[in-house]
Design a protein around this motif. Structure first.
Motif, PDB file in Angstrom:
ATOM      1  N   TRP A 165       0.824  -1.211   0.000  1.00 16.24           N
ATOM      2  CA  TRP A 165       0.000   0.000   0.000  1.00 16.24           C
ATOM      3  C   TRP A 165       0.862   1.267   0.000  1.00 16.24           C
ATOM      4  O   TRP A 165       0.459   2.301  -0.543  1.00 16.24           O
ATOM      5  CB  TRP A 165      -0.916   0.000   1.232  1.00 16.24           C
ATOM      6  CG  TRP A 165      -0.150   0.102   2.531  1.00 16.24           C
ATOM      7  CD1 TRP A 165       0.448  -0.903   3.206  1.00 16.24           C
ATOM      8  CD2 TRP A 165       0.117   1.291   3.275  1.00 16.24           C
ATOM      9  NE1 TRP A 165       1.081  -0.451   4.331  1.00 16.24           N
ATOM     10  CE2 TRP A 165       0.887   0.904   4.409  1.00 16.24           C
ATOM     11  CE3 TRP A 165      -0.230   2.627   3.109  1.00 16.24           C
ATOM     12  CZ2 TRP A 165       1.319   1.823   5.356  1.00 16.24           C
ATOM     13  CZ3 TRP A 165       0.197   3.540   4.065  1.00 16.24           C
ATOM     14  CH2 TRP A 165       0.974   3.140   5.181  1.00 16.24           C
ATOM     15  N   ALA A 166       2.086   1.178   0.577  1.00 14.93           N
ATOM     16  CA  ALA A 166       2.934   2.362   0.697  1.00 14.93           C
ATOM     17  C   ALA A 166       4.079   2.379  -0.316  1.00 14.93           C
ATOM     18  O   ALA A 166       4.658   3.430  -0.571  1.00 14.93           O
ATOM     19  CB  ALA A 166       3.515   2.439   2.106  1.00 14.93           C
ATOM     20  N   GLU A 167       4.429   1.213  -0.879  1.00 13.59           N
ATOM     21  CA  GLU A 167       5.554   1.128  -1.802  1.00 13.59           C
ATOM     22  C   GLU A 167       5.062   0.699  -3.181  1.00 13.59           C
ATOM     23  O   GLU A 167       4.789  -0.480  -3.421  1.00 13.59           O
ATOM     24  CB  GLU A 167       6.592   0.114  -1.295  1.00 13.59           C
ATOM     25  CG  GLU A 167       7.330   0.534  -0.047  1.00 13.59           C
ATOM     26  CD  GLU A 167       8.251   1.733  -0.315  1.00 13.59           C
ATOM     27  OE1 GLU A 167       8.603   1.961  -1.499  1.00 13.59           O
ATOM     28  OE2 GLU A 167       8.599   2.421   0.651  1.00 13.59           O
ATOM     29  N   PRO A 168       4.942   1.641  -4.130  1.00 13.32           N
ATOM     30  CA  PRO A 168       4.413   1.291  -5.471  1.00 13.32           C
ATOM     31  C   PRO A 168       5.219   0.192  -6.154  1.00 13.32           C
ATOM     32  O   PRO A 168       4.662  -0.595  -6.926  1.00 13.32           O
ATOM     33  CB  PRO A 168       4.514   2.617  -6.235  1.00 13.32           C
ATOM     34  CG  PRO A 168       4.508   3.677  -5.172  1.00 13.32           C
ATOM     35  CD  PRO A 168       5.213   3.078  -3.996  1.00 13.32           C
ATOM     36  N   GLY A 169       6.547   0.126  -5.898  1.00 16.94           N
ATOM     37  CA  GLY A 169       7.363  -0.885  -6.566  1.00 16.94           C
ATOM     38  C   GLY A 169       6.979  -2.306  -6.218  1.00 16.94           C
ATOM     39  O   GLY A 169       7.273  -3.243  -6.969  1.00 16.94           O
ATOM     40  N   LEU A 170       6.297  -2.498  -5.088  1.00 17.56           N
ATOM     41  CA  LEU A 170       5.882  -3.840  -4.673  1.00 17.56           C
ATOM     42  C   LEU A 170       4.626  -4.308  -5.388  1.00 17.56           C
ATOM     43  O   LEU A 170       4.252  -5.477  -5.282  1.00 17.56           O
ATOM     44  CB  LEU A 170       5.642  -3.873  -3.154  1.00 17.56           C
ATOM     45  CG  LEU A 170       6.886  -3.700  -2.269  1.00 17.56           C
ATOM     46  CD1 LEU A 170       6.477  -3.579  -0.804  1.00 17.56           C
ATOM     47  CD2 LEU A 170       7.840  -4.876  -2.446  1.00 17.56           C
ATOM     48  N   ARG A 171       3.971  -3.392  -6.077  1.00 15.09           N
ATOM     49  CA  ARG A 171       2.701  -3.751  -6.732  1.00 15.09           C
ATOM     50  C   ARG A 171       3.000  -4.362  -8.108  1.00 15.09           C
ATOM     51  O   ARG A 171       2.783  -3.746  -9.156  1.00 15.09           O
ATOM     52  CB  ARG A 171       1.809  -2.520  -6.859  1.00 15.09           C
ATOM     53  CG  ARG A 171       1.405  -1.944  -5.508  1.00 15.09           C
ATOM     54  CD  ARG A 171       0.694  -0.616  -5.644  1.00 15.09           C
ATOM     55  NE  ARG A 171       0.861   0.194  -4.439  1.00 15.09           N
ATOM     56  CZ  ARG A 171       0.695   1.505  -4.383  1.00 15.09           C
ATOM     57  NH1 ARG A 171       0.347   2.166  -5.478  1.00 15.09           N
ATOM     58  NH2 ARG A 171       0.877   2.159  -3.258  1.00 15.09           N
ATOM     59  N   THR A 172       3.505  -5.557  -8.076  1.00 17.78           N
ATOM     60  CA  THR A 172       3.841  -6.304  -9.282  1.00 17.78           C
ATOM     61  C   THR A 172       3.489  -7.755  -9.051  1.00 17.78           C
ATOM     62  O   THR A 172       3.453  -8.226  -7.905  1.00 17.78           O
ATOM     63  CB  THR A 172       5.339  -6.170  -9.622  1.00 17.78           C
ATOM     64  OG1 THR A 172       5.656  -7.028 -10.716  1.00 17.78           O
ATOM     65  CG2 THR A 172       6.218  -6.567  -8.429  1.00 17.78           C
ATOM     66  N   THR A 173       3.222  -8.464 -10.131  1.00 15.64           N
ATOM     67  CA  THR A 173       2.890  -9.889  -9.999  1.00 15.64           C
ATOM     68  C   THR A 173       4.140 -10.767 -10.048  1.00 15.64           C
ATOM     69  O   THR A 173       4.048 -11.978  -9.868  1.00 15.64           O
ATOM     70  CB  THR A 173       1.942 -10.314 -11.140  1.00 15.64           C
ATOM     71  OG1 THR A 173       2.626 -10.148 -12.395  1.00 15.64           O
ATOM     72  CG2 THR A 173       0.673  -9.486 -11.132  1.00 15.64           C
TER      73      THR A 173
END
Length: 998
Positions: free
Chosen positions: A894-902
Motif C-alpha cells: 500500500w505504501a511502496e508502489p514498486g511492490l505492486r507487481t505480480t
C-alpha cells in the motif's frame, strides 16, 4: 668512417639491405677496433643478414670477441670468415638466442664446441651428451656443461641440420643425461644414502615422450626399493633425500643460472603424496585410486636415470593399467571432461596469444592423439608410443585417423612446435605466449625462414595452422567412424566395426551398434545428400558426445534428416549456416522435450539457422498471428489446431533458446546471468499461453456468436501465469470474469460466458500431436465448488463478504491475459485493496498466512520426497521464497508502489530498494529462487514431463547437471550446491517469514 652531412654511408645502406633494423648502431659496432680485421669482409655481412636477428647476432659477436683473451680473439675472427660451417652455426645461434649469447660472453671459449662436426655430432644421443657432461662435479659446472651441449644442439636446429622431431628428441636425451649427472652428483654427496636404496627416475610428459621443449618442466616420477638387508622405511628416507637433492641440482638458481624445473607432481597423490614410493605402493595406488588423466600421463612413462632394472620393472608394471584405462567405469565422463579445452584459467588478454592451451593450440593435438591411443591401444600395440608425431603416424596407418587429416595435423603440429621452440630459445624462458612486439615477431618469423614480410607471413601461417587444428582436433574422432560404414577406395585403411564400436562407447554412446546403424543410414551411398552428411556428421558427433545423451542426439538427427531429407533447404542450412548445425546438435541431445516438439513439425529446424530465430516473439506479434489464423479457419476446431501448432513452434523456439543459452556454443559462451534465462523462459511461455488462450477465445466466440459475445469477457492470469513465471510444464491458472453488455440479461450473459469457457477448455485439450494447454480455475471463489465464471459484481460481492486471507494472497498474481482489456483493468482495480490492504496486514492475518504455510509444508510434500531437494515445496525452494516476498508485498504494498507487481523477482528487488530486506538476504533468496526455477525447467527439458525433484536416473541427472552448468562427473557438486544455496535461503525465510523481522 665519415660521410657528408645528410648523406648515408654505403655501409649503412648495405646493412639496411642485409636486414639490420638499426643500421646506425650496427655501423658503430663494426667500427670497433675489435672487428677491424673483418669489418669489410662481405662474407660476414652476408652471414649476419641470414640470421633471424642480424642486430642481435652482431651484438653477441662483439661481446664474445671482447670477452676473449687477446690471442684468442683473432683465432675466432679468422675462423669465422674462413669456415662457413662455424660462421653459420655461431651467428645463427647468436641471432636466435640472446640467452646463449649471454652464455658465450661468460664462457667465450665455448664457441669452439661449434668448430668441428664429426658424424656422431650430427645426431647425438644420450651417450654423447653424457660424455659432454662428464666433467661436471657440482651444480655450477653442470650448468655450464649443459649450456655448452645446448649450444651445439641449438646450432643444428637453427641451421636446419635437424628437424623438429629430432631436435625435440635430442632435447629429451640431453635432459636424460643431465638427470643422470645430477643424480650422480647427489650420490657422491651422500654415499651412505646411495648405499641403502635403489632409485629409478621415470620421465613423464614431453621428456618421457622424447619430444621436449627448450625450456620446460621435466616431469618425473621416482621409484625406490630397499637394498638387501636394509629397512624399507630407512631406504625410502634415503631415496627421498637423493631425489630431492637431484631436483635441487637441476632447479636451483646459481651464478650460472638454472637448468630447468624438475616437477614430480604427476606422482600418486600429487604434492600431497610421498616423493618416492616403492613399486608395490605405486601399483596399489594406480589399481585403486588413480583417475583417467593419470593413466593418460603414464602413457609417456620412460625410465631415464638411476636403477635401470627398477625403472624397467615400473614401466612394464604400469603399461597394462594404461592400456586398460578405457575399460574403467568412469572413463567416459572423464573423457568428456578432459575433451573440453581448459582455457578458463588463461587471462582473456592472453588467450589469443596462447600457443599451447588456446583454441587450435598444441594441447588440442596432443590430447586428441593421446585419447585415441587410450581407446584403441588396448587392442593395437602399434599405438604404444610416447611421441605425439609417431603416435599420429601409427593412428593413420591403422585407419584410426584419416590419412589426409593426420597429414594436416602433423604439419600444423610441427609448425606450432617450431614456433614454441624459437620463442623459448630467445631467452631460454618457459613460455607459450606468442610475443606482441614488432621486433620479437620479426625475429620469430625470420627464424622460421620468412624473409619478405616476416611479421605478416608469420601471423598468416600461425592462424592457418591453428585453424586447421581447431577444425580437425575433434573431427579426427569421428571421420573414421563414417569410413567404417562407408564404401572406401580399395586398399584404404579404415576402422573395423569393432574398433568403431569401441570408439563410440569411449565417447559416451551407450548403444554403439545402434549408433553405427544410424551413421550407415545417414551417410551411405553416392548421393549429394550422403556426401553432405559425411561432411556434417564428424562435427555433429562431437557435439552429441559433449552432451549427457549422445545416443538420443544421433537418433534425433536421423529422425529429423529422414523427415526433411528431400527438402532442398535442410542440409544446405546445416552446411552453410555455421550456427544451425551446432544449435541443432545441442537441442537434440539435451533431453526429450525439445526433440519431441521438433519431431511434430521438423520444418521448425529453420529457426536454428536464423540469427533472429531464437529471440522470443512479443505477445502482440503472437496474438496478431494467432487471431489472423483463427479468422482464416473454417471452424473452431481447425482454428485452434492452427493456434496450438503456433504454440508448439514457439515452445520449440523457447526451449531451443534456453538450451543453447545454457550450454553455450563454440562462438558464444553460456549465459552467465541465470536469472535472465529464467525470466526469458517465464515471459516467453506466459506470452505464448496468453496468445493461445486469446486464439481459443476468439475461435469459441466466432463459432457460435460471430464477432461479438453477448457479454464482455476477460481471462485473468493467476499463480505463475499471472506472475510471468511459467515453467515448461506449468498449467495456466486463471479466473474468468464477464460483464453483460447493455440490454443483455444476466441469465443470457451467464449462459454465454459459461459456454465460452467450456468450449475453450475443450478446444485446448483436444487430442492432437501438439501439447495440450491445461487451464486450471481452482483459485476462483469457493474453489471447485464455485461457479466457473462470475460477473465483476459477483466477484466484488464475494470478496467484500467472504474473502479469506489466502485468496487475497493469491490475487497478488492476478493480471489480465486475454479478452476484454478494459474489463481486465476493472478487475485489477477491484482486487487492489485486497492484495495491498491499506496500512498493511493485521497481525491476525499475518499469523494466518504463517499457519497456512506451515500446514502446506507438512501436508503437501510428496511422501518419500527429500525436502532438501524438492524445488517447489522443499527447504528454501520456490514456495519458501514466494511466500516470504508475498508477505512483504501484502504488508507494505500500500505504501511502496514498486511492490505492486505480480513478479517475484521484481517485487524482491523493490523490497530491497525500499529497505524492507537487506541486500545480502535479497540476493540469497533470489539465487535460491532462480536455481529452483531452473531445476524445474531442466527436469521438463530432460524428461519431457514436469517434475519438482532431481531425476533418479543417472543419465537424466547428468543432463540436468549439464543444463545447470556442471561438467560431466560433477552431479554430486550440483546436489551439494543446491542444498547449500537453499539452506541459506531457508535461514532467511525463518527470519523474515516466520520470525519477528519484516
Amino acid at each position: 668512417m665519415t660521410t657528408a652531412p645528410g648523406r648515408r654511408s654505403s655501409t649503412f645502406t648495405r646493412l639496411l639491405r642485409h636486414g639490420f633494423t638499426d643500421p646506425s648502431a650496427a655501423e658503430q659496432l663494426l667500427d670497433l677496433d675489435t672487428l677491424a680485421s673483418v669489418r669489410s669482409d662481405p662474407v660476414l655481412l652476408e652471414a649476419l643478414g641470414a640470421t633471424a636477428d642480424p642486430d642481435l647476432a652482431l651484438r653477441g659477436l662483439v661481446r664474445i670477441v671482447e670477452a676473449g683473451e687477446e690471442g684468442e680473439r683473432q683465432v675466432l675472427l679468422d675462423t669465422l670468415v674462413t669456415a662457413k660451417p662455424l660462421r653459420d652455426r655461431l651467428l645463427g645461434v647468436l641471432g636466435a638466442s640472446e640467452a646463449l649469447g649471454d652464455h658465450l660472453a661468460r664462457h667465450p671459449r665455448d664457441w669452439q664446441a661449434l668448430v668441428t662436426y664429426e658424424s656422431a655430432d650430427l645426431h647425438p644421443g644420450v651417450a654423447e651428451f653424457e660424455q659432454g657432461l662428464a666433467d661436471a662435479v657440482d651444480p655450477d659446472s653442470l650448468r655450464v656443461a649443459y649450456r655448452r651441449c645446448l649450444l651445439t644442439l641449438a646450432a643444428r636446429d637453427v641451421c636446419g641440420t635437424t628437424g623438429l622431431a629430432q631436435t625435440a628428441a635430442e632435447l629429451a636425451d640431453l635432459a636424460t643425461a643431465t638427470l643422470r649427472a645430477a643424480l650422480a652428483i647427489a650420490r657422491t654427496a651422500a654415499p651412505e644414502d646411495a648405499a641403502q636404496c635403489r632409485l629409478a627416475v621415470v620421465a613423464m610428459g614431453k621428456c618421457g615422450g622424447r619430444e621436449l621443449n627448450y625450456i620446460s618442466d621435466v616431469d618425473v616420477i621416482f621409484v625406490g626399493e630397499a637394498r638387501d638387508g636394509v629397512d624399507e622405511t630407512k631406504a625410502m628416507q634415503a631415496a627421498t633425500r637423493l631425489a630431492a637433492h637431484m631436483m635441487r641440482i637441476c632447479s636451483d638458481t646459481t651464478v650460472e643460472g638454472t637448468i630447468w624445473e624438475v616437477d614430480a607432481n604427476l606422482r600418486p597423490e600429487g604434492r600431497n603424496g610421498p616423493l618416492v614410493r616403492t613399486l608395490s605402493s605405486h601399483l596399489a595406488y594406480y589399481q585403486r585410486w588413480a583417475k583417467t588423466w593419470e593413466f593418460q600421463a603414464l602413457l609417456k612413462a620412460r625410465a631415464v636415470a638411476g636403477d635401470p632394472e627398477l625403472g624397467a620393472e615400473y614401466v612394464d608394471a604400469v603399461s597394462p593399467l594404461v592400456w586398460g584405462a578405457a575399460d574403467r567405469e568412469n572413463f567416459v565422463p572423464d573423457v568428456q571432461k578432459m575433451r573440453r579445452r581448459v582455457v578458463d584459467n588463461i587471462p582473456a588478454d592472453r588467450i589469443e596469444r596462447e600457443l599451447k592451451l588456446g583454441p587450435g593450440g598444441l594441447r588440442d593435438v596432443e590430447f586428441a592423439v593421446q585419447l585415441l591411443q587410450l581407446v584403441h591401444g588396448r587392442s593395437d600395440a602399434s599405438l604404444h608410443s610416447g611421441s605425439t608425431l609417431e603416435a599420429l603416424r601409427a593412428l593413420a596407418e591403422g585407419g584410426y585417423v584419416g590419412r589426409a587429416d593426420a597429414a594436416q595435423l602433423d604439419e600444423a603440429y610441427r609448425f606450432l612446435r617450431s614456433m614454441e621452440h624459437r620463442i623459448q630459445l630467445y631467452r631460454l624462458r618457459r613460455t607459450h605466449l606468442v610475443p606482441e612486439g614488432e621486433a620479437d615477431l620479426r625475429r620469430l618469423g625470420r627464424s622460421l625462414g620468412m624473409r619478405t614480410d616476416p611479421v605478416a607471413e608469420l601471423n598468416k601461417a600461425w592462424k592457418r595452422h591453428a585453424s586447421v587444428v581447431r577444425r580437425l582436433h575433434e573431427k579426427i574422432f569421428y571421420r573414421p567412424l563414417l569410413d567404417a560404414v562407408a564404401q572406401l577406395a580399395p586398399g584404404e585403411s579404415r576402422l573395423s566395426a569393432k574398433a568403431a564400436a569401441i570408439r563410440l562407447e569411449a565417447l559416451g554412446y551407450a548403444d554403439p551398434a545402434a549408433a553405427l546403424r544410424h551413421l550407415e543410414a545417414l551417410s551411405s551411398g553416392v548421393t549429394r545428400k550422403a556426401a553432405i552428411q559425411r561432411t556434417l556428421l564428424p562435427v555433429l558427433l562431437g557435439w552429441f558426445a559433449d552432451s549427457a545423451d549422445p545416443d538420443a542426439g544421433l537418433l534425433g538427427f536421423r529422425k529429423v534428416s529422414d523427415a526433411l531429407g528431400k527438402t532442398p533447404w535442410y542440409l544446405r542450412l546445416l552446411r552453410d549456416e555455421g550456427a544451425a548445425a551446432e544449435n541443432l546438435a545441442r537441442v537434440l541431445s539435451a533431453g526429450r522435450l525439445a526433440p519431441d516438439l521438433l519431431m511434430r513439425a521438423p520444418e521448425a529446424v529453420a529457426i536454428l539457422g536464423d540469427p533472429e530465430g531464437l529471440k522470443p516473439r512479443t505477445r502482440e506479434h503472437l496474438e496478431q498471428e494467432v487471431l489472423a489464423a483463427v479468422g482464416r479457419a473454417g471452424d473452431a476446431e481447425s482454428a485452434v489446431a492452427v493456434v496450438r501448432g503456433v504454440r508448439r513452434r514457439e515452445l520449440f523456439r523457447t526451449t531451443a533458446a534456453d538450451l543453447i543459452g545454457s550450454y553455450g556454443t563454440e562462438d558464444s559462451p553460456a549465459e552467465q546471468d541465470h536469472g535472465a534465462l529464467v525470466d526469458r523462459v517465464g515471459s516467453a511461455v506466459t506470452d505464448l499461453n496468453a496468445a493461445t488462450i486469446a486464439g481459443a477465445l476468439r475461435a469459441a466466440v466466432r463459432e457460435r456468436w460471430g464477432d461479438t459475445l453477448p457479454t464482455r469477457f476477460a481471462v485473468i492470469g493467476m499463480g505463475r501465469f499471472g506472475g510471468h513465471e511459467l515453467s515448461y510444464g506449468s498449467d495456466a491458472d486463471v479466473l474468468f470474469v464477464h460483464r453483460p453488455r447493455e440490454g443483455v440479461s444476466d441469465e443470457e450473459a451467464g449462459r454465454a460466458a459459461n459456454a465460452v469457457v467450456g468450449e475453450m477448455r475443450r478446444l485446448l485439450q483436444l487430442p492432437t500431436a501438439d501439447p495440450p494447454l491445461l487451464i486450471d480455475a481452482d483459485l476462483r471463489p469457493e474453489g471447485r465448488t464455485g461457479p466457473m465464471v462470475r460477473t465483476l459484481k459477483s466477484y466484488e460481492a464475494y470478496y467484500r463478504r467472504w474473502s479469506l486471507v489466502w485468496e487475497s494472497q493469491a490475487l497478488l498474481r492476478a493480471e489480465h491475459m486475454a479478452g476484454d482489456a478494459e474489463l481486465g483493468r476493472a478487475f485489477a482495480e477491484l482486487v487492489d485493496p485486497l492484495r495491498y490492504p491499506m496500512e498493511g496486514l493485521g497481525e491476525d492475518a499475518v499469523r494466518e498466512i504463517r499457519r497456512l504455510k506451515a500446514r502446506m509444508e507438512s501436508e503437501r510434500m510428496p511422501r518419500g520426497a527429500d525436502p532438501t531437494l524438492h524445488a517447489k515445496l522443499g527447504r528454501g525452494g520456490l514456495s519458501d521464497v514466494e511466500w516470504t516476498v508475498q508477505l512483504i508485498q501484502m504488508r507494505h504494498g500500500w505504501a511502496e508502489p514498486g511492490l505492486r507487481t505480480t513478479r517475484t523477482r521484481e517485487a524482491l528487488a523493490a523490497a530491497c530498494a525500499a529497505g524492507l530486506i537487506p541486500a545480502e538476504e535479497a540476493q540469497t533468496l533470489d539465487e535460491a529462487w532462480v536455481l529452483a526455477a531452473r531445476v524445474r525447467n531442466a527436469v521438463m527439458l530432460v524428461r519431457g514431463r514436469p517434475g519438482d525433484t532431481f531425476p533418479s536416473d543417472a543419465r537424466e541427472l547428468a543432463a540436468v547437471g549439464r543444463y545447470l552448468g556442471y561438467e560431466p562427473g560433477h552431479v554430486g557438486d550440483m546436489l551439494d550446491d543446491y542444498r547449500r544455496i537453499t539452506r541459506r535461503a531457508r535461514a532467511v525465510v525463518e527470519e523474515r517469514f516466520y520470525g519477528a523481522a519484516g
